[in-house]
Design a protein around this motif. Structure first.
Motif, PDB file in Angstrom:
ATOM      1  N   ARG A   2     -29.977 120.615 104.294  1.00  0.00           N
ATOM      2  CA  ARG A   2     -31.350 120.531 103.791  1.00  0.00           C
ATOM      3  C   ARG A   2     -31.758 121.833 103.114  1.00  0.00           C
ATOM      4  NH1 ARG A   2     -35.992 121.915 106.726  1.00  0.00           N
ATOM      5  NH2 ARG A   2     -34.771 121.996 108.604  1.00  0.00           N
ATOM      6  N   ARG A   3     -31.347 122.936 103.727  1.00  0.00           N
ATOM      7  CA  ARG A   3     -31.735 124.229 103.168  1.00  0.00           C
ATOM      8  C   ARG A   3     -31.074 124.455 101.822  1.00  0.00           C
ATOM      9  NH1 ARG A   3     -30.714 128.859 107.303  1.00  0.00           N
ATOM     10  NH2 ARG A   3     -31.772 130.172 105.820  1.00  0.00           N
ATOM     11  N   ALA A   6     -32.852 122.298  99.315  1.00  0.00           N
ATOM     12  CA  ALA A   6     -34.162 122.871  98.972  1.00  0.00           C
ATOM     13  C   ALA A   6     -33.988 124.074  98.067  1.00  0.00           C
ATOM     14  CB  ALA A   6     -34.908 123.252 100.249  1.00  0.00           C
ATOM     15  N   LEU A   9     -33.060 122.864  94.534  1.00  0.00           N
ATOM     16  CA  LEU A   9     -34.220 122.272  93.861  1.00  0.00           C
ATOM     17  C   LEU A   9     -35.229 123.352  93.510  1.00  0.00           C
ATOM     18  CD1 LEU A   9     -34.778 118.962  95.855  1.00  0.00           C
ATOM     19  CD2 LEU A   9     -34.026 119.215  93.495  1.00  0.00           C
ATOM     20  N   ALA A  10     -35.408 124.305  94.442  1.00  0.00           N
ATOM     21  CA  ALA A  10     -36.374 125.374  94.171  1.00  0.00           C
ATOM     22  C   ALA A  10     -35.957 126.124  92.919  1.00  0.00           C
ATOM     23  CB  ALA A  10     -36.468 126.317  95.367  1.00  0.00           C
ATOM     24  N   LEU A  16     -42.401 125.345  87.836  1.00  0.00           N
ATOM     25  CA  LEU A  16     -43.385 124.268  87.947  1.00  0.00           C
ATOM     26  C   LEU A  16     -43.974 124.251  89.349  1.00  0.00           C
ATOM     27  CD1 LEU A  16     -41.479 121.437  86.052  1.00  0.00           C
ATOM     28  CD2 LEU A  16     -43.365 122.833  85.239  1.00  0.00           C
ATOM     29  N   ALA A  17     -43.081 124.416  90.367  1.00  0.00           N
ATOM     30  CA  ALA A  17     -43.574 124.384  91.747  1.00  0.00           C
ATOM     31  C   ALA A  17     -44.599 125.483  91.949  1.00  0.00           C
ATOM     32  CB  ALA A  17     -42.417 124.539  92.719  1.00  0.00           C
ATOM     33  N   ALA A  18     -44.291 126.656  91.403  1.00  0.00           N
ATOM     34  CA  ALA A  18     -45.229 127.765  91.605  1.00  0.00           C
ATOM     35  C   ALA A  18     -46.560 127.442  90.951  1.00  0.00           C
ATOM     36  CB  ALA A  18     -44.653 129.046  91.029  1.00  0.00           C
ATOM     37  N   ALA A  19     -46.529 126.889  89.749  1.00  0.00           N
ATOM     38  CA  ALA A  19     -47.792 126.628  89.064  1.00  0.00           C
ATOM     39  C   ALA A  19     -48.577 125.561  89.802  1.00  0.00           C
ATOM     40  CB  ALA A  19     -47.525 126.191  87.630  1.00  0.00           C
ATOM     41  N   ALA A  20     -47.902 124.539  90.307  1.00  0.00           N
ATOM     42  CA  ALA A  20     -48.627 123.465  90.966  1.00  0.00           C
ATOM     43  C   ALA A  20     -49.038 123.879  92.374  1.00  0.00           C
ATOM     44  CB  ALA A  20     -47.769 122.206  91.025  1.00  0.00           C
ATOM     45  N   ALA A  21     -48.323 124.796  92.990  1.00  0.00           N
ATOM     46  CA  ALA A  21     -48.597 125.130  94.379  1.00  0.00           C
ATOM     47  C   ALA A  21     -49.934 125.846  94.526  1.00  0.00           C
ATOM     48  CB  ALA A  21     -47.480 125.998  94.948  1.00  0.00           C
TER      49      ALA A  21
END
Lengths: 331, 361
Positions: A2-3, A6, A9-10, A16-21
């Motif tokens: 899982r790690r 993750a 994917l990270a 994008l994750a940072a902007a949406a987070a």
């Protein structure tokens, strides 16, 4: 597994994750306003500077609200403050708090020196002994050996060079709380920030959490403790003539030169345990400082600004070289 | 996936990019929940006490590199929004380090931390506001999930026969001020070990003493003292020969594995056959507890951690109604079910949960 997933994917989606987070950081500055927070004791000085700047720049609204260095640095990273005036260095946690929001570190410039011996004015730390103690000077290496628990250790006055009956007597240590601003400064200069200290011999004096009118108590109690204890070595303020204690001359290296804290040795940086007062502000890498911030700090670092120190008392101005070094850091 | 997507759309966002599926995937545990958490299905459902509106500026645990709690918080916001559609959220989870500062400088309404509040932050809040911050526990830290506030375990070398330790003994071993007891403990003989153990010095291994995990240990075990045993070997993350991270928790356990006289604080995710994690007691003589999910949820295991939510509430003043309803939701059946489903945290035990609700009266 899982790690690993993750992590992969990270890596793919990180921007994008940072902007949406989270929302983008709070705006650092507002045009035409300069908001100044800081160490409570600096309020009279900050108000004088604000008055001086307003006279030169009536277009700027200068607001001062000094209730504590920790509060000021928090305001810097939450976008409520343009300049934090603090009588110490920002801690790593405070820098991290800022950096995780803005992705760069806060900018700090030295604006003046703490005083020689006035409580609450970031005074230089004096190394105190009882007047009956023959020792007259000490190096930073010796202080490290006396206060530390790693490496070379000194536990008796004989190890500091005293002879006769003094040689086998134990050193009793008195110092500010090692987590306080003074304590952290001492550990930074003398002990490379370690937390492993000679606890058995060390009595710490804590400062209660105070509001804007608070005056430092710990230094007074440290002086009293050394006055009562001929075996004492204290980290406090330069003593008054009425007290049966004296300050040792301090050197960075064992072969000297050794200095006591005076206005001259603080300003020239010869005295190793003198404090700096800093201004922290938010400036993105490669960008110019906010015009209001630059106007205020240019004034602070000008002859007129540094002259305000004499009217307030307790602080010391920067040397001409240090002033221009700090001014250059604004550009 | 669809639900989490809607959750993020309900949040005020700067961009329209919504890779929330990835965020949820990073947070979800891969196996069925432990039986110890099934009780959440029987908790009282959320019942609004009033209709509320407004914007909650939310700060806390997060970073640009890891999702941490994003999936969980998104799920909470989405589900809460079905009951209280007029509450909007500003999502500013830039990290625990800035969250309390946001409260006391007026930039935030609610701070959800990734760990217990640090003494420095509590002190700064007190200095700024003139009263302490108000905290509620909203989740229990995990047993062994990285980035999920895992509990601390005490490791000894496999040759060490010690059966268990109390907090008083841990304070005496790791600290230098023995606030819990009468004296420091520096040899294994003082803990009752016989034979060739009697005179052996105890060598402690642990986190770097002024960093996050050590601050928890300091508050819980050392009674807030900053005086650590100077013999402690402190570890930060290192690098292995191949360049990968040598996690500090692993370094600690590996140190104890190689040192018969060693004792270390770390987590069971780093356990090796050369070491043993020992049961712990609150007081000398026991009872001793293992770090099972049930023992964490009930707070019986002495080094259990919690996830707190903090607000700025002046003495005598009520909690902001929107924040109050959101916290009541987080503590309800739906809120605690989301913890189990969307994160690797554990829910709050019944007694602790009830105590938090009472703080919101």
């Amino acid at each position: 597994m899982r790690r690993l997933l993750a992590g992969a994917l990270a890596g793919l989606f990180a921007p994008l994750a940072a902007a949406a987070a989270s929302l983008p950081p709070p705006p650092a500055h507002q045009t035409g306003v300069v908001r100044i927070w800081g160490t409570a004791q600096m309020a009279p000085l900050a108000q004088r500077w604000a008055t001086g700047l307003r006279a030169q720049r009536p277009d700027l609204r200068v607001e001062t609200h000094l209730t504590g260095s920790d509060v000021a640095l928090a305001g810097l990273y939450t976008g409520k403050v343009d300049i934090a005036l603090v009588g110490r260095d920002a801690t790593e946690v405070e820098v991290k708090a800022f950096e995780w929001i803005y992705s760069y570190r806060p900018t700090g410039v030295v604006i003046l020196h703490g005083g020689v011996d006035q409580p609450g004015r970031s005074p230089a730390l004096a190394v105190l002994t009882h007047r009956s103690n023959p020792l007259s000077q000490i190096s930073l290496d010796q202080l490290r050996a006396v206060f530390g628990a790693d490496g070379a250790q000194m536990r008796t006055w004989g190890q500091l060079g005293l002879k006769g009956a003094w040689a086998t007597r134990p050193i009793h240590l008195y110092a500010p709380d090692m987590e306080s601003g003074s304590g952290r400064f001492f550990r930074h200069v003398v002990l490379a920030d370690t937390n492993k200290l000679n606890w058995n011999a060390l009595r710490e004096f804590a400062e209660p959490v105070g509001g804007p009118g608070h005056v430092d108590q710990a230094a007074r109690r440290i002086a009293a403790a050394v006055a009562r204890d001929p075996l004492g070595l204290g980290i406090g303020l330069s003593p008054k003539a009425s007290q049966p204690i004296k300050a040792l001359a301090v050197a960075r290296a064992a072969d000297g030169p050794y200095f006591r804290a005076t206005p001259g040795t603080v300003v020239s940086r010869a005295y190793p345990l003198a404090r700096d007062v800093n201004a922290y502000f938010n400036r993105a890498p490669g960008a110019a400082a906010d015009p209001g911030v630059k106007a205020f700090l240019d004034y602070v670092l000008s002859p007129a600004g540094q002259a305000e120190l004499a009217k307030v008392g307790g602080y010391l101005p920067l040397s001409a070289d240090d002033q221009s070094h700090s001014r250059n850091a604004l550009d | 996936m669809k639900k989490t997507l809607r959750a993020l759309l309900a949040i005020t966002l700067a961009t329209s990019a919504v890779p929330t599926a990835q965020g949820a995937a990073a947070a979800k545990p891969p196996v069925a929940p432990d039986p110890a958490v099934r009780f959440v299905d029987d908790l009282p459902a959320y019942q609004p006490t009033q209709k509320v509106s407004g914007t909650i500026r939310l700060w806390g645990h997060g970073s640009s590199k890891h999702d941490f709690m994003g999936g969980l918080i998104g799920a909470w916001i989405e589900a809460f929004g079905r009951y209280q559609p007029d509450v909007k959220f500003e999502y500013r989870m830039y990290g625990t380090a800035s969250a309390i500062g946001a409260l006391y400088t007026g930039a935030g309404d609610l701070a959800i931390l990734g760990e217990e509040i640090s003494p420095d932050n509590a002190r700064a809040f007190q200095r700024a506001r003139g009263y302490p911050p108000t905290g509620l526990s909203i989740a229990t830290g995990s047993v062994d999930a990285d980035f999920f506030d895992y509990a601390h375990m005490i490791f000894v070398n496999k040759d060490n026969p010690i059966q268990g330790l109390s907090l008083t003994q841990l304070d005496a071993i790791f600290g230098a001020e023995h606030r819990r007891g009468r004296r420091n403990i520096r040899t294994w003989g003082e803990l009752g070990l016989k034979g060739d153990w009697t005179g052996q010095p105890i060598r402690p291994y642990g986190w770097k003493v002024d960093e996050d995990f050590a601050l928890f240990f300091r508050e819980r075990v050392l009674g807030g003292s900053h005086r650590w045993n100077p013999a402690i070997r402190e570890y930060v993350h290192g690098a292995r020969p191949d360049g990968s991270q040598y996690d500090r928790g692993q370094r600690i356990v590996d140190g104890v594995a190689a040192d018969r006289d060693g004792i270390g604080v770390s987590n069971v995710r780093y356990a090796t056959p050369q070491t043993r994690a020992i049961p712990l007691a609150w007081t000398d003589g026991g009872p001793y507890y293992e770090p099972t999910p049930a023992n964490l949820i009930s707070q019986r295991y002495p080094l259990t951690r919690i996830i707190p939510a903090y607000i700025d509430k002046a003495p005598g003043r009520p909690v902001d109604p929107a924040v109050r309803e959101f916290l009541r939701f987080v503590l309800s059946r739906e809120g605690q079910q989301a913890i189990v489903r969307e994160s690797s945290y554990l829910p709050l035990g019944a007694a602790k949960r009830q105590a938090q609700l009472e703080k919101l009266q």
